[in-house]
Write an enzyme that holds these catalytic residues in place. Structure first.
Site, mmCIF file in Angstrom:
data_model
loop_
_atom_site.group_PDB
_atom_site.id
_atom_site.type_symbol
_atom_site.label_atom_id
_atom_site.label_comp_id
_atom_site.label_asym_id
_atom_site.label_seq_id
_atom_site.Cartn_x
_atom_site.Cartn_y
_atom_site.Cartn_z
ATOM 1 N N CYS A 112 0.816 -1.230 0.000
ATOM 2 C CA CYS A 112 0.000 0.000 0.000
ATOM 3 C C CYS A 112 0.845 1.273 0.000
ATOM 4 O O CYS A 112 0.311 2.363 -0.217
ATOM 5 C CB CYS A 112 -0.938 -0.004 1.195
ATOM 6 S SG CYS A 112 -2.063 -1.415 1.222
ATOM 7 N N HIS A 254 -3.013 7.202 2.752
ATOM 8 C CA HIS A 254 -3.466 5.899 2.266
ATOM 9 C C HIS A 254 -4.822 5.566 2.885
ATOM 10 O O HIS A 254 -5.019 5.676 4.086
ATOM 11 C CB HIS A 254 -2.442 4.817 2.611
ATOM 12 C CG HIS A 254 -2.958 3.444 2.334
ATOM 13 N ND1 HIS A 254 -3.460 3.090 1.099
ATOM 14 C CD2 HIS A 254 -3.089 2.351 3.131
ATOM 15 C CE1 HIS A 254 -3.865 1.834 1.140
ATOM 16 N NE2 HIS A 254 -3.654 1.367 2.364
ATOM 17 N N ASN A 284 -10.008 -0.077 0.497
ATOM 18 C CA ASN A 284 -8.546 0.041 0.451
ATOM 19 C C ASN A 284 -8.068 -0.465 -0.913
ATOM 20 O O ASN A 284 -8.055 -1.669 -1.166
ATOM 21 C CB ASN A 284 -7.944 -0.795 1.585
ATOM 22 C CG ASN A 284 -6.423 -0.803 1.560
ATOM 23 O OD1 ASN A 284 -5.792 -0.274 0.642
ATOM 24 N ND2 ASN A 284 -5.824 -1.420 2.566
HETATM 25 N N1 ACO Z 1 -17.372 -8.261 10.552
HETATM 26 C C1 ACO Z 1 -17.736 -8.476 11.820
HETATM 27 N N2 ACO Z 1 -16.846 -8.712 12.810
HETATM 28 C C2 ACO Z 1 -15.539 -8.728 12.471
HETATM 29 C C3 ACO Z 1 -15.100 -8.497 11.149
HETATM 30 C C4 ACO Z 1 -16.065 -8.283 10.179
HETATM 31 N N3 ACO Z 1 -15.749 -8.050 8.883
HETATM 32 N N4 ACO Z 1 -13.743 -8.561 11.136
HETATM 33 C C5 ACO Z 1 -13.358 -8.814 12.402
HETATM 34 N N5 ACO Z 1 -14.452 -8.911 13.218
HETATM 35 C C6 ACO Z 1 -14.503 -9.168 14.644
HETATM 36 C C7 ACO Z 1 -13.285 -9.904 15.169
HETATM 37 O O1 ACO Z 1 -13.397 -11.297 15.003
HETATM 38 C C8 ACO Z 1 -13.301 -9.485 16.618
HETATM 39 O O2 ACO Z 1 -14.247 -10.279 17.302
HETATM 40 P P1 ACO Z 1 -13.994 -10.744 18.824
HETATM 41 O O3 ACO Z 1 -13.906 -9.457 19.601
HETATM 42 O O4 ACO Z 1 -15.203 -11.555 19.122
HETATM 43 O O5 ACO Z 1 -12.706 -11.497 18.794
HETATM 44 C C9 ACO Z 1 -13.833 -8.059 16.577
HETATM 45 O O6 ACO Z 1 -14.505 -7.924 15.314
HETATM 46 C C10 ACO Z 1 -12.740 -7.021 16.658
HETATM 47 O O7 ACO Z 1 -11.684 -7.419 15.756
HETATM 48 P P2 ACO Z 1 -10.431 -6.497 15.505
HETATM 49 O O8 ACO Z 1 -9.482 -7.211 14.602
HETATM 50 O O9 ACO Z 1 -9.942 -6.016 16.838
HETATM 51 O O10 ACO Z 1 -11.141 -5.310 14.735
HETATM 52 P P3 ACO Z 1 -10.592 -3.890 14.435
HETATM 53 O O11 ACO Z 1 -11.442 -2.895 15.081
HETATM 54 O O12 ACO Z 1 -9.102 -3.815 14.637
HETATM 55 O O13 ACO Z 1 -10.865 -3.776 12.863
HETATM 56 C C11 ACO Z 1 -9.676 -3.938 10.823
HETATM 57 C C12 ACO Z 1 -10.278 -4.708 11.986
HETATM 58 C C13 ACO Z 1 -10.808 -3.217 10.089
HETATM 59 C C14 ACO Z 1 -9.019 -4.945 9.888
HETATM 60 C C15 ACO Z 1 -8.652 -2.899 11.323
HETATM 61 O O14 ACO Z 1 -7.800 -3.510 12.255
HETATM 62 C C16 ACO Z 1 -7.843 -2.274 10.225
HETATM 63 O O15 ACO Z 1 -8.352 -1.510 9.431
HETATM 64 N N6 ACO Z 1 -6.509 -2.550 10.184
HETATM 65 C C17 ACO Z 1 -5.615 -1.962 9.195
HETATM 66 C C18 ACO Z 1 -5.658 -2.737 7.902
HETATM 67 C C19 ACO Z 1 -4.702 -2.122 6.886
HETATM 68 O O16 ACO Z 1 -4.307 -0.981 6.974
HETATM 69 N N7 ACO Z 1 -4.321 -2.912 5.900
HETATM 70 C C20 ACO Z 1 -3.407 -2.397 4.890
HETATM 71 C C21 ACO Z 1 -2.180 -3.174 4.877
HETATM 72 S S1 ACO Z 1 -2.331 -4.571 3.882
HETATM 73 C C22 ACO Z 1 -1.349 -4.268 2.504
HETATM 74 O O17 ACO Z 1 -0.457 -3.474 2.554
HETATM 75 C C23 ACO Z 1 -1.665 -4.967 1.247
#
Ligand code: ACO
Length: 337
Positions: A112, A254, A284
């Protein structure tokens, strides 16, 4: 005298198929409310069968060249982590389809953060006199690398391409790139990874299976690294070029998660209203996300000539980078979503 890279053209595209949160909720254990509140995304575009990254890159580059008023090009750099093939690079085929002649064309794979790295590479080539006019494209089709069962990645990624044209110019011209900051930390390489498809898969005893072609991501850890690295990189760049946070008219960061954008704005002490948000409509789009967000803002009339723009990106690698520029007087008419 150092030749300054100046941005003179911008264009972008997303494939036509819209995948909204409702569609994903029908086949995954997720829902529109969770996706919108945790990421800010309402929909994304996914390429259909028969469309490859190079196809999106060609259209985005054509639009950028049209915005630049045509003219010769002597280098094309494509930032992508989802190339058409492992070999050859996708960029030479894109340059050929654009009719650019026998020019230097190569891919950069920095997830990214790829667009900022490609922009810095193009700027360096211009400053060194290696190139006069460069097309820089960021394009990715991550939908082909998504595990259909993985709700954490499926809801985030969208496909798209964005491109700019840079030419050699003067530092005080609107459109001049003012500086860069780049960084990386490979000790965290496993936080966002496609395990298969490379030489590492074959060298391991069990070999690679089909699932190894899917992207795996440790979202929470990536989130924490992303906010700190983008804020630190931006601050270092501003210091290097003598700008303060109050000088910045727009932050084009980003587009991974709106909560990341707001946290970075807070750390930089920049008003949230100054941060471009495009991920709500495209998700994204990896290496395409910054030129897509710029195209969306320029086509919407939000970017005015002479305004100061800070770009900052973060992705797998881990890799990050920032770039600063003044906005040029260019025409951008593509409404990308
Ligand atoms: N729908 C419903 N629930 C979900 C989903 C979903 N799509 N995804 C995860 N959950 C659940 C999890 O299982 C967890 O449940 P639990 O509490 O029962 O264990 C809960 O939601 C919280 O999960 P987290 O992983 O803590 O969720 P978070 O708030 O961190 O959001 C996310 C996840 C959206 C992926 C976030 O962490 C994020 O945006 N991270 C950055 C991603 C990024 O920047 N990627 C780019 C790099 S990749 C590349 O370079 C190609």
């Amino acid at each position: 005298m150092i030749r300054t890279p100046v941005l003179v053209g911008l264009g972008a595209m997303v494939p036509p198929r819209v995948v909204d949160n409702e569609e994903l909720s029908q086949r995954l254990d997720t829902d529109d409310h969770w996706i919108r509140t945790r990421t800010g995304i309402t929909r994304r575009h996914w390429a259909g069968p028969g469309t490859a990254t190079g196809d999106l890159a060609v259209t985005a580059a054509q639009r950028a060249l049209r915005s630049a008023g045509g003219g010769p090009v002597d280098m094309l750099i494509l930032a992508t982590s989802t190339p058409d093939h492992p070999m050859p690079a996708t960029a030479p085929g894109v340059a050929a389809r654009l009719g650019l002649g026998p020019i230097a064309a190569f891919d950069i794979s920095v997830a990214c953060a790829g667009f900022v790295y490609a922009l810095a590479t193009a700027a360096g080539a211009i400053a060194a006199g290696i190139a006069e006019r460069v097309v820089v494209v960021g394009a990715d089709i991550w939908s082909t690398r998504l595990d259909p069962q993985d709700r954490t990645t499926a809801v985030i990624f969208g496909d798209g391409a964005g491109a700019v044209v840079l030419r050699a110019g003067e530092p005080d011209e609107p459109g001049a790139l003012a500086g860069f900051d780049l960084g990386g930390d490979g000790t965290f390489k496993d936080l966002a990874l496609v395990p298969g498809g490379g030489s590492r898969g074959r060298s391991e005893p069990d070999g690679a299976g089909e699932a190894d072609d899917y992207v795996t991501m440790h979202g929470k850890e990536i989130f924490t690294h992303a906010v700190h690295r983008m804020a630190e990189s931006s601050a270092q760049l501003l210091k290097k070029i003598g700008w303060s946070a109050s000088d910045i008219d727009w932050v084009a960061a980003h587009q991974a998660n709106v909560r990341i954008l707001h946290t970075v704005a807070g750390l930089l002490k920049v008003d949230r209203a100054r941060v471009l948000v495009h991920l709500d409509r495209v998700g994204n789009t990896s290496a395409a996300s910054i030129p897509l967000a710029l195209t969306d803002a320029a086509a919407g009339g939000r970017l005015a000539p002479g305004q100061r723009v800070l770009m900052t990106a973060f992705g797998g690698g881990l890799s990050w980078g920032s770039a600063a520029m003044t906005w040029p007087p260019i025409q951008v008419s593509d409404v990308v979503s």
